[in-house]
Design a protein around this motif. Sequence first.
Motif, PDB file in Angstrom:
ATOM      1  N   PRO A 277       1.100  -1.055   0.271  1.00 61.15           N
ATOM      2  CA  PRO A 277      -0.150   0.108   0.110  1.00 61.15           C
ATOM      3  C   PRO A 277       0.702   1.196  -0.157  1.00 61.15           C
ATOM      4  CG  PRO A 277      -0.014  -1.045   2.409  1.00 61.15           C
ATOM      5  CD  PRO A 277       0.989  -1.883   1.548  1.00 61.15           C
ATOM      6  N   GLY A 278       2.191   1.195   0.323  1.00 59.12           N
ATOM      7  CA  GLY A 278       2.954   2.434   0.705  1.00 59.12           C
ATOM      8  C   GLY A 278       3.434   2.892   2.008  1.00 59.12           C
ATOM      9  N   GLY A 279       4.311   3.348   1.824  1.00 61.27           N
ATOM     10  CA  GLY A 279       5.075   4.220   2.833  1.00 61.27           C
ATOM     11  C   GLY A 279       5.318   3.165   3.999  1.00 61.27           C
ATOM     12  N   VAL A 280       5.163   1.652   3.593  1.00 62.08           N
ATOM     13  CA  VAL A 280       5.611   0.280   4.257  1.00 62.08           C
ATOM     14  C   VAL A 280       6.875  -0.347   3.683  1.00 62.08           C
ATOM     15  CG1 VAL A 280       4.874  -1.192   5.793  1.00 62.08           C
ATOM     16  CG2 VAL A 280       3.636   0.642   5.786  1.00 62.08           C
ATOM     17  N   VAL A 281       7.969  -0.287   3.806  1.00 62.79           N
ATOM     18  CA  VAL A 281       8.884  -1.422   3.920  1.00 62.79           C
ATOM     19  C   VAL A 281       8.441  -2.696   2.672  1.00 62.79           C
ATOM     20  CG1 VAL A 281      11.140  -2.398   3.771  1.00 62.79           C
ATOM     21  CG2 VAL A 281      10.928  -0.561   5.042  1.00 62.79           C
ATOM     22  N   HIS A 282       9.164  -2.644   2.085  1.00 60.82           N
ATOM     23  CA  HIS A 282       8.327  -3.698   0.402  1.00 60.82           C
ATOM     24  C   HIS A 282       7.806  -4.913   1.395  1.00 60.82           C
ATOM     25  CE1 HIS A 282       6.515  -6.270  -2.647  1.00 60.82           C
ATOM     26  NE2 HIS A 282       7.752  -7.166  -3.267  1.00 60.82           N
ATOM     27  N   PRO A 283       9.097  -5.757   2.308  1.00 56.21           N
ATOM     28  CA  PRO A 283       8.793  -6.860   2.698  1.00 56.21           C
ATOM     29  C   PRO A 283       8.044  -6.821   3.635  1.00 56.21           C
ATOM     30  CG  PRO A 283      10.586  -6.696   2.089  1.00 56.21           C
ATOM     31  CD  PRO A 283      10.117  -5.598   1.910  1.00 56.21           C
ATOM     32  N   LEU A 284       8.045  -6.070   4.514  1.00 61.37           N
ATOM     33  CA  LEU A 284       6.951  -6.310   5.696  1.00 61.37           C
ATOM     34  C   LEU A 284       6.043  -6.912   5.813  1.00 61.37           C
ATOM     35  CD1 LEU A 284       7.347  -5.241   8.826  1.00 61.37           C
ATOM     36  CD2 LEU A 284       6.933  -3.249   8.024  1.00 61.37           C
ATOM     37  N   PRO A 285       4.450  -6.032   4.909  1.00 62.91           N
ATOM     38  CA  PRO A 285       3.551  -6.113   4.427  1.00 62.91           C
ATOM     39  C   PRO A 285       3.377  -8.600   4.601  1.00 62.91           C
ATOM     40  CG  PRO A 285       3.610  -4.570   3.195  1.00 62.91           C
ATOM     41  CD  PRO A 285       4.755  -4.966   4.108  1.00 62.91           C
ATOM     42  N   ALA A 286       4.057  -8.478   3.851  1.00 61.88           N
ATOM     43  CA  ALA A 286       4.536 -10.149   3.560  1.00 61.88           C
ATOM     44  C   ALA A 286       4.538 -10.910   4.342  1.00 61.88           C
ATOM     45  CB  ALA A 286       4.870 -10.874   2.293  1.00 61.88           C
ATOM     46  N   LEU A 287       5.768 -10.313   4.708  1.00 64.94           N
ATOM     47  CA  LEU A 287       5.885 -11.397   6.386  1.00 64.94           C
ATOM     48  C   LEU A 287       5.476 -11.161   8.152  1.00 64.94           C
ATOM     49  CD1 LEU A 287       8.527 -12.520   7.444  1.00 64.94           C
ATOM     50  CD2 LEU A 287       9.440 -10.245   7.768  1.00 64.94           C
ATOM     51  N   SER A 288       4.588  -9.817   8.505  1.00 65.01           N
ATOM     52  CA  SER A 288       4.427 -10.054   9.157  1.00 65.01           C
ATOM     53  C   SER A 288       2.875 -10.880   8.941  1.00 65.01           C
ATOM     54  CB  SER A 288       3.569  -8.097   9.223  1.00 65.01           C
ATOM     55  OG  SER A 288       2.004  -7.820   7.563  1.00 65.01           O
ATOM     56  N   ALA A 289       2.193 -10.847   7.245  1.00 66.28           N
ATOM     57  CA  ALA A 289       0.874 -12.305   7.694  1.00 66.28           C
ATOM     58  C   ALA A 289       1.184 -12.943   7.642  1.00 66.28           C
ATOM     59  CB  ALA A 289       0.477 -11.580   6.052  1.00 66.28           C
ATOM     60  N   GLY A 290       2.707 -13.720   7.506  1.00 70.97           N
ATOM     61  CA  GLY A 290       3.260 -14.696   7.295  1.00 70.97           C
ATOM     62  C   GLY A 290       3.283 -14.732   9.418  1.00 70.97           C
ATOM     63  N   VAL A 291       3.658 -14.562  10.177  1.00 65.07           N
ATOM     64  CA  VAL A 291       4.330 -14.498  11.382  1.00 65.07           C
ATOM     65  C   VAL A 291       3.104 -14.542  11.738  1.00 65.07           C
ATOM     66  CG1 VAL A 291       5.249 -14.108  13.060  1.00 65.07           C
ATOM     67  CG2 VAL A 291       6.621 -13.564  10.965  1.00 65.07           C
ATOM     68  N   ALA A 292       1.852 -13.490  11.725  1.00 63.47           N
ATOM     69  CA  ALA A 292       0.823 -13.989  12.429  1.00 63.47           C
ATOM     70  C   ALA A 292      -0.053 -14.911  11.566  1.00 63.47           C
ATOM     71  CB  ALA A 292      -0.154 -12.641  11.693  1.00 63.47           C
ATOM     72  N   ALA A 293      -0.075 -15.303  10.749  1.00 60.66           N
ATOM     73  CA  ALA A 293      -0.411 -16.535  10.339  1.00 60.66           C
ATOM     74  C   ALA A 293       0.057 -17.520  11.026  1.00 60.66           C
ATOM     75  CB  ALA A 293      -0.499 -17.528   9.356  1.00 60.66           C
ATOM     76  N   LEU A 294       1.016 -17.787  11.114  1.00 60.56           N
ATOM     77  CA  LEU A 294       1.873 -19.468  11.771  1.00 60.56           C
ATOM     78  C   LEU A 294       2.006 -18.768  13.410  1.00 60.56           C
ATOM     79  CD1 LEU A 294       3.505 -21.569  12.397  1.00 60.56           C
ATOM     80  CD2 LEU A 294       5.663 -19.373  12.301  1.00 60.56           C
ATOM     81  N   ALA A 295       1.342 -18.001  13.895  1.00 57.80           N
ATOM     82  CA  ALA A 295       1.056 -17.816  15.263  1.00 57.80           C
ATOM     83  C   ALA A 295      -0.098 -18.106  15.323  1.00 57.80           C
ATOM     84  CB  ALA A 295       1.639 -16.008  16.128  1.00 57.80           C
ATOM     85  N   SER A 296      -1.491 -17.740  14.951  1.00 54.86           N
ATOM     86  CA  SER A 296      -2.701 -18.310  14.892  1.00 54.86           C
ATOM     87  C   SER A 296      -2.334 -19.225  15.062  1.00 54.86           C
ATOM     88  CB  SER A 296      -3.317 -17.229  13.784  1.00 54.86           C
ATOM     89  OG  SER A 296      -3.450 -16.128  13.988  1.00 54.86           O
ATOM     90  N   LEU A 297      -2.079 -20.382  13.819  1.00 54.54           N
ATOM     91  CA  LEU A 297      -2.661 -22.015  13.762  1.00 54.54           C
ATOM     92  C   LEU A 297      -1.952 -22.327  14.746  1.00 54.54           C
ATOM     93  CD1 LEU A 297      -1.491 -22.004   9.462  1.00 54.54           C
ATOM     94  CD2 LEU A 297      -3.429 -22.489  10.850  1.00 54.54           C
ATOM     95  N   ILE A 298      -0.798 -21.868  15.500  1.00 52.17           N
ATOM     96  CA  ILE A 298      -0.298 -22.436  16.400  1.00 52.17           C
ATOM     97  C   ILE A 298      -0.764 -22.725  17.849  1.00 52.17           C
ATOM     98  CG2 ILE A 298       1.325 -22.580  18.780  1.00 52.17           C
ATOM     99  CD1 ILE A 298       3.276 -21.880  16.608  1.00 52.17           C
TER     100      ILE A 298
END
Length: 319
Positions: A277-298
């Motif tokens: 969406p702009g204004g955020v470092v490029h890998p951060l949205p996908a990385l944050s989503a992956g970490v949140a998904a893993l934590a939610s699954l656990i």
Amino acid sequence: MLQAADAAMDELVRTAVVSRPLDDVVHLVTLLEQTPDGVAVAAKVLRLAAVARSVDDVTRLVELLGSPPHRADRMDEAIRVAAEQRPVAEVGRLLFLLHRPPHDPHTGTEAVRAAATGRPLEDLVQLLGHLGEDRATGPGTGGAEVPDTDTTATGRMAAGFATGPGAATEGSRSGRSLASRTAGGSDPVRWMRRLAGVLVLLCAAAHLPLHWADAPSRGLVAALGVAACCLVLGVVLVFSGKPVVAAACAAVTGALAIAPLLDGRIGSPTLSYVLDPGGVVHPLPALSAGVAALASLIVLAVTLTRRQTAGERRMSLPG
């Protein structure tokens, strides 16, 4: 042939114990004990009743077994099985009820001894927490405040019944302190859930559009919707232990984590803007989503496993 007969007998005993009135179950024990080969079956009936019937029924069962012609060891065995094998929350309520009239002090002492020596230390921590909660609200009182004396006695006995009066007093203070910490949120699963909720909130922040000037109209709406969805789910996960909430968080954040793999093939400006969406470092949205998904699954897996274990413990046929 013999195995089929044993299975039929076990099913007959289980159905009778679960389905018939409690007075019938106690009378069945009396009749079985009067037969030459029925003593072992009578013991099985009592052990099953102590696990499969409601907590209120178990307290009534203890009361009935405490009077003639029943043997005192039958009552103690029922108390011991219930305190060792029922879910922790139910054991806390059982201890509370057995320390109240019409039960004599022996029943409460026997329940405390069985719980204190027969359960894992993790269960004792949770049990102290439940006893601490019962100090304010008593079972069966409709939420009304009840006198503190009964649960204070329960906590004192749980903390130090085997070490004498002085140690019991000191143990009760530390036990109540530990109960307060447990009731206040020191449960590891609860902290795991809160951490996962915070990670989902960070995922929402990472997908929040900051530069709106050149944003495609559909992309802006979609990005705001995704950020709002993650925000709501993260807040709910922090405060709710329902598995469906963890599952929803895992589904939404997991979709955001794998969406970049499809972005190049689809070629959608809307999807591209949602993922970056702009204004955020490029890998951060996908990385944050992956970490949140893993934590939610656990969190989802641990919650479901705990519920399944508690259900199996309650419904299993004791020795």
